[in-house]
Scaffold this motif. Structure first.
Motif, mmCIF file in Angstrom:
data_model
loop_
_atom_site.group_PDB
_atom_site.id
_atom_site.type_symbol
_atom_site.label_atom_id
_atom_site.label_comp_id
_atom_site.label_asym_id
_atom_site.label_seq_id
_atom_site.Cartn_x
_atom_site.Cartn_y
_atom_site.Cartn_z
ATOM 1 N N MET A 71 0.828 -1.176 0.102
ATOM 2 C CA MET A 71 0.074 0.200 -0.081
ATOM 3 C C MET A 71 0.766 1.169 0.043
ATOM 4 O O MET A 71 1.957 1.420 0.551
ATOM 5 C CB MET A 71 -0.784 0.003 1.381
ATOM 6 C CG MET A 71 -2.002 -1.294 1.434
ATOM 7 S SD MET A 71 -2.851 -0.986 2.812
ATOM 8 C CE MET A 71 -4.323 -2.155 2.279
ATOM 9 N N ALA A 72 0.568 2.338 -0.680
ATOM 10 C CA ALA A 72 1.286 3.409 -0.890
ATOM 11 C C ALA A 72 1.119 4.421 0.473
ATOM 12 O O ALA A 72 2.172 5.245 0.808
ATOM 13 C CB ALA A 72 0.927 4.276 -2.252
ATOM 14 N N GLY A 73 -0.121 4.057 1.175
ATOM 15 C CA GLY A 73 -0.011 4.821 2.422
ATOM 16 C C GLY A 73 -0.701 6.253 2.357
ATOM 17 O O GLY A 73 -1.143 6.574 1.273
ATOM 18 N N VAL A 74 -0.661 7.079 3.301
ATOM 19 C CA VAL A 74 -1.246 8.526 3.253
ATOM 20 C C VAL A 74 0.055 9.726 3.547
ATOM 21 O O VAL A 74 0.573 9.283 4.541
ATOM 22 C CB VAL A 74 -2.479 8.597 4.163
ATOM 23 C CG1 VAL A 74 -3.010 10.010 4.156
ATOM 24 C CG2 VAL A 74 -3.257 7.712 4.052
ATOM 25 N N THR A 75 -0.039 10.667 2.603
ATOM 26 C CA THR A 75 1.125 11.498 3.018
ATOM 27 C C THR A 75 0.442 12.394 3.917
ATOM 28 O O THR A 75 -0.576 12.629 4.228
ATOM 29 C CB THR A 75 1.351 12.095 1.524
ATOM 30 O OG1 THR A 75 0.262 12.772 1.332
ATOM 31 C CG2 THR A 75 1.760 11.067 0.669
ATOM 32 N N GLY A 76 1.444 13.274 4.339
ATOM 33 C CA GLY A 76 1.063 14.389 5.398
ATOM 34 C C GLY A 76 0.193 15.311 4.805
ATOM 35 O O GLY A 76 -0.707 15.644 5.336
ATOM 36 N N ALA A 77 0.431 15.660 3.323
ATOM 37 C CA ALA A 77 -0.383 16.581 2.937
ATOM 38 C C ALA A 77 -1.940 16.093 3.038
ATOM 39 O O ALA A 77 -3.032 16.767 2.987
ATOM 40 C CB ALA A 77 -0.035 17.083 1.449
ATOM 41 N N GLN A 78 -1.855 14.872 2.405
ATOM 42 C CA GLN A 78 -3.224 14.368 2.276
ATOM 43 C C GLN A 78 -4.077 14.028 3.817
ATOM 44 O O GLN A 78 -5.212 14.315 3.667
ATOM 45 C CB GLN A 78 -3.057 12.717 1.727
ATOM 46 C CG GLN A 78 -2.702 12.770 0.387
ATOM 47 C CD GLN A 78 -2.295 11.352 -0.155
ATOM 48 O OE1 GLN A 78 -2.207 10.597 0.485
ATOM 49 N NE2 GLN A 78 -2.388 11.247 -1.658
ATOM 50 N N ARG A 79 -3.113 13.889 4.642
ATOM 51 C CA ARG A 79 -3.756 13.680 6.101
ATOM 52 C C ARG A 79 -4.475 15.394 6.436
ATOM 53 O O ARG A 79 -5.437 15.234 7.081
ATOM 54 C CB ARG A 79 -2.704 13.330 7.254
ATOM 55 C CG ARG A 79 -2.606 11.905 7.198
ATOM 56 C CD ARG A 79 -2.114 11.568 8.670
ATOM 57 N NE ARG A 79 -0.553 12.069 8.604
ATOM 58 C CZ ARG A 79 0.544 11.507 8.084
ATOM 59 N NH1 ARG A 79 0.568 10.304 7.629
ATOM 60 N NH2 ARG A 79 1.560 12.064 8.340
ATOM 61 N N ILE A 80 -3.742 16.245 6.225
ATOM 62 C CA ILE A 80 -4.115 17.705 6.436
ATOM 63 C C ILE A 80 -5.527 18.004 5.753
ATOM 64 O O ILE A 80 -6.290 18.490 6.217
ATOM 65 C CB ILE A 80 -3.012 18.658 6.120
ATOM 66 C CG1 ILE A 80 -1.771 18.318 7.070
ATOM 67 C CG2 ILE A 80 -3.815 19.996 6.293
ATOM 68 C CD1 ILE A 80 -0.740 19.517 6.776
ATOM 69 N N VAL A 81 -5.350 17.687 4.193
ATOM 70 C CA VAL A 81 -6.613 17.891 3.770
ATOM 71 C C VAL A 81 -7.790 17.038 4.032
ATOM 72 O O VAL A 81 -9.077 17.680 4.293
ATOM 73 C CB VAL A 81 -6.458 17.704 2.161
ATOM 74 C CG1 VAL A 81 -7.665 17.671 1.350
ATOM 75 C CG2 VAL A 81 -5.241 18.703 1.321
ATOM 76 N N LEU A 82 -7.513 15.890 4.438
ATOM 77 C CA LEU A 82 -8.744 14.845 4.830
ATOM 78 C C LEU A 82 -9.521 15.444 6.277
ATOM 79 O O LEU A 82 -10.405 15.343 6.601
ATOM 80 C CB LEU A 82 -8.572 13.513 4.709
ATOM 81 C CG LEU A 82 -8.243 12.881 3.415
ATOM 82 C CD1 LEU A 82 -7.447 11.630 3.418
ATOM 83 C CD2 LEU A 82 -9.365 13.045 2.539
ATOM 84 N N ALA A 83 -8.268 15.871 7.156
ATOM 85 C CA ALA A 83 -8.875 16.301 8.495
ATOM 86 C C ALA A 83 -9.631 17.546 8.024
ATOM 87 O O ALA A 83 -10.707 17.786 9.130
ATOM 88 C CB ALA A 83 -7.526 16.479 9.158
ATOM 89 N N MET A 84 -9.208 18.431 7.397
ATOM 90 C CA MET A 84 -10.015 19.784 7.016
ATOM 91 C C MET A 84 -11.305 19.466 6.333
ATOM 92 O O MET A 84 -12.363 20.042 6.722
ATOM 93 C CB MET A 84 -9.101 20.644 5.884
ATOM 94 C CG MET A 84 -8.011 21.258 6.702
ATOM 95 S SD MET A 84 -7.028 22.166 5.571
ATOM 96 C CE MET A 84 -8.278 23.623 5.300
ATOM 97 N N VAL A 85 -11.399 18.303 5.566
ATOM 98 C CA VAL A 85 -12.619 17.850 4.945
ATOM 99 C C VAL A 85 -13.771 17.593 6.172
ATOM 100 O O VAL A 85 -14.787 17.881 6.250
ATOM 101 C CB VAL A 85 -12.502 16.818 4.069
ATOM 102 C CG1 VAL A 85 -13.721 16.043 3.786
ATOM 103 C CG2 VAL A 85 -11.878 17.310 2.618
ATOM 104 N N CYS A 86 -13.175 16.737 7.238
ATOM 105 C CA CYS A 86 -13.987 16.344 8.245
ATOM 106 C C CYS A 86 -14.294 17.521 9.090
ATOM 107 O O CYS A 86 -15.468 17.691 9.466
ATOM 108 C CB CYS A 86 -13.188 15.253 9.124
ATOM 109 S SG CYS A 86 -12.842 13.785 8.489
#
Length: 407
Positions: free
Chosen positions: A1-16
């Motif tokens: 699995m490629a995993g989740v990058t730091g930038a993706q975590r930030i964007v998804l946390a903001m979505v939530c």
């Protein structure tokens, strides 16, 4: 699995954070919105309820789609529709249209659960808890931060500005999701039938979880009591703070969301603990901490410091248990994480509604102490549910050991 990058975590946390804010932002500005929309005092509860009703419907009807279609595309589309609901609310000429907008925003705000399922699916096993903890921290940021944002904007620019800002943020995040996330690359397995048939099966699977899955039942019931306790605090806290001797206004009351935010963010490590196999013990001591927080929350005179400490402890405990539960459930059901999280969050939604209803009743009947006793009772029931589940697991293990020994 490629995993989740730091930038993706930030964007998804903001979505939530932004999506869930559309459900809760109306609470601090309810009186101003009701007066502007021509609602009577007896009807003021309906705008707050509209978002929760839409959210519950979305948990049941929309979240299973996350197990059937590309989640990046689904997250993007749902954010656009949340923005539409927020825009309708901001422009509503009357209460009926505003409630329709709030219900629409709530319906598609379940994008939060699609985000959790996406993160669980693309994370490496050793990072799943950490990533879930990071993005679900955004949920608590949204629930509590919405009070701060709405309180400040409501006093300066009016309650409608709150929903204009949320609509713009949702559209910006939809674009960010499209650019930052990658498709999850899932294709229907051979022989699984049409999307409609698979969707129908997914709904049936959600219902069967309650009957057949002991882990799900236990964690769902814990979530019900956990968020009933949480809802008791945050639905009722404005009552003693707005009364003698403090007489705080909307902005000051909204700032207490920052206190809860500190506690919730402090629980970000709960995901790492879960990755190391400690989800069950973390749940136990966090529920005990939840019970302990309530005697402190009950103390509002002569100083508010005990209340502040109690709020931090409560939000820390709630977030730690919430992350641990989602880690356990997505690990146990990796192929249908969306449907499992949607069904689990239905318990969350019902618990939050119960807490909101009973906090007002308890405060009317016996004041803030009665409200705190109600919240503590829910917390204690959650702890008892956890302890009962652990006791049954130990008994089952002991019985299996006896069977294997041939006794």
């Amino acid at each position: 699995m490629a995993g989740v990058t730091g930038a993706q975590r930030i964007v998804l946390a903001m979505v939530c954070a932004v999506a869930v804010s559309t459900v809760y932002a109306v609470q601090p500005v309810l009186e101003a919105a009701g007066a502007d929309l021509g609602l009577s005092a007896g009807a003021l509860g309906w705008p707050a309820a509209a978002g929760q009703i839409g959210y519950f419907a979305g948990l049941v009807l929309l979240v299973p789609l996350g197990d059937l279609v590309d989640r990046r595309r689904l997250i993007t589309g749902q954010l656009v529709l949340v923005a539409a609901g927020a825009a309708v609310t901001a422009l509503a000429p009357n209460g009926s249209v505003a409630m329709a907008g709030l219900a629409t925003a709530g319906l598609f705000a379940v994008v939060v659960q699609v985000v959790v399922a996406y993160v669980a699916a693309v994370s490496a096993p050793g990072e799943r808890g950490r990533n879930i903890g990071a993005v679900t921290s955004g949920v608590v940021v949204g629930i509590l931060g919405a009070r701060v944002l709405a309180g400040a904007l409501g006093d300066t620019a009016g309650w409608r500005a709150v929903y204009v800002v949320l609509a713009v943020l949702c559209l910006a995040l939809a674009l960010a999701v499209h650019l930052v996330l990658r498709p999850d690359g899932r294709a229907p397995r051979p022989g699984t039938g049409s999307t409609r048939r698979r969707y129908t099966r997914a709904l049936g699977a959600m219902a069967r979880l309650v009957v057949t899955d002991r882990l799900f039942r236990g964690r769902g019931l814990i979530a019900f009591f956990l968020f009933a306790s949480f809802g008791t605090l945050w639905s009722g806290l404005a009552l003693p703070l707005g009364d003698d001797p403090w007489r705080f206004g909307t902005t000051e009351i909204g700032l207490f969301g920052l206190v809860g935010l500190a506690g919730a963010l402090g629980a970000a490590r709960a995901g790492r603990w879960a990755d190391h196999g400690r989800a069950q013990p973390v749940s136990g001591w966090s529920l005990a901490l939840l019970v302990v927080s309530w005697p402190l929350i009950a103390l509002t005179e002569p100083t508010l410091w005990p209340l502040v400490v109690g709020v931090v402890l409560l939000d820390f405990a709630v977030q730690a248990v919430h992350v641990s539960s989602q880690h356990l459930l997505t690990t146990a059901h990796p192929e249908r994480a969306g449907g499992v999280i949607g069904a689990y969050m239905a318990f969350y939604s019902l618990g939050s509604a119960l807490g909101a209803l009973t906090s007002a009743w308890a405060y009317t009947a016996g004041g803030w102490w009665a409200c705190c006793l109600t919240g503590a009772t829910y917390a204690l029931l959650g702890l008892v549910t956890w302890a009962h589940g652990r006791f049954r697991v130990r008994n089952d293990r002991a019985a299996r050991a006896v069977d294997l020994s041939g006794v």
